[in-house]
Design a protein around this motif. Structure first.
Motif: not given
Length: 361
Positions: A269-294
């Motif tokens: 949950s915390k990691l999902e919140q951080m990805f939602n708050a910082d769009a650059s994380l999705a670009a840095k970690y494109p492998t975090a597919k489930s986190v990016i998708a919530g």
């Protein structure tokens, strides 16, 4: 003043954090790190300390008593903080021999070296302190409604790891009562924070989420642990070293009990919140597919429980609070967020651990 300290296992998770803590708080103190650099020892953990003229690193095995004696004399060491240990319960189940060698024989080797250098015919030759870092696991398992373990609780280890730590604790006490060595022991609850090797629960969850890998949960996931920030653990050891009574043990905990499955859900949950708050994380970690998708929860995977898995650990730290003024400074909320941010900002560190390149340093 305990101003020349030998830290064993100082390239490991807790040891490295302690080195950074000590150098920052006591800039005039000499700190000598001894580490054999086995799989969990990572010299990169100490990069920030290497520019400090009061820091010395020596690659050596604590079982080499003669080498430890040379270091104690050469650097006029008057305190040893023993972090060196094999500590992963799963590894102890499949290969207990190394745990006996490092945790029992290695601790005895350090005690012999300290006695040979610091004591003669049972008489103290200098102000000194041997501090042994133990674990809450030596007390065994608690039921859901039982009070937390006190320092007087009976030992009941239930894994080769905790049995080896229990044996080392007894040796430390023996060297105090029989030979007069000035010793203290601390029993900590589960630590978390920077530099933790990815086989342990919290970094394993973080990295698996970033790499879109399953989040393994033993059994029903309802095993309960008290979670302590590694920085608060370092603070506790500092207090024990400087204020603790010789021959005494102190529990260091956070009164922060969580079921494993809830830790898994919290990290996701915390990691999902951080990805939602910082769009650059999705670009840095494109492998975090489930986190990016919530959908971090979709990676949870229940697996067969490990043999002899203790149900609950918790320590009563009231003795350290009362006698030493110990009080954890980090809330779990802030500590977890700092830890997540550290792993997100230090991907070169954990990638080198995962691919094994850290061992070629």
């Amino acid at each position: 003043m305990l101003n020349n300290i030998l830290v064993t296992g100082g390239a490991g998770f807790i040891g490295a954090n302690f080195v950074h803590y000590w150098l920052a708080k006591y800039p005039q103190a000499k700190i000598v790190v001894v580490d054999a650099l086995t799989y969990a020892g990572n010299k990169a953990n100490l990069f920030a300390a290497q520019a400090n003229s009061n820091f010395v690193f020596v690659r050596e095995n604590i079982c080499n008593t003669a080498a430890i004696e040379v270091l104690l004399k050469k650097y006029e060491i008057n305190a040893i903080v023993n972090f060196a240990a094999e500590s992963h319960v799963d590894r102890s189940i499949t290969g207990p021999d190394l745990f006996i060698e490092t945790n029992v024989v290695g601790t005895h080797s350090l005690l012999k070296a300290a006695k040979n250098v610091w004591l003669t015919d049972g008489n103290n030759q200098c102000e000194h302190r041997f501090h042994h870092v133990s674990t809450d696991e030596v007390y065994g398992s608690l039921g859901a409604s039982q009070p937390a373990f006190k320092e007087s609780s009976v030992y009941a280890p239930s894994s080769p790891y905790s049995a080896s730590k229990a044996a080392s604790d007894h040796l430390v006490r023996v060297y105090h009562h029989t030979y007069g060595l000035n010793v203290t022991t601390s029993h900590c609850s589960n630590n978390y924070g920077p530099f933790q090797f990815p086989e342990k629960l919290i970094p394993l969850l973080i990295l698996n989420l970033l790499l879109d890998k399953p989040l393994p949960v033993y059994g029903d996931g309802l095993q309960i642990r008290d979670w302590l920030s590694v920085n608060d653990h370092c603070l506790g050891i500092d207090l024990v070293l400087n204020k603790g009574a010789s021959g005494q043990s102190y529990n260091l905990g956070a009164n922060n009990e969580w079921a494993n499955i809830n830790i898994v859900k919290l990290i996701g949950s915390k990691l999902e919140q951080m990805f939602n708050a910082d769009a650059s994380l999705a670009a840095k970690y494109p492998t975090a597919k489930s986190v990016i998708a919530g959908k971090a929860h979709s990676l949870i995977q229940y697996v067969e429980d490990r043999p002899g898995h203790d149900r609950r650990y918790a320590v009563d730290a009231s003795k350290a609070m009362r006698e030493l003024g110990y009080a954890p400074q980090e809330t779990f909320e802030s500590g977890i967020e700092r830890t997540l941010r550290w792993y997100l900002d230090n991907d070169s560190w954990w990638r080198s651990v995962l691919d094994g390149s850290y061992r070629s340093f």
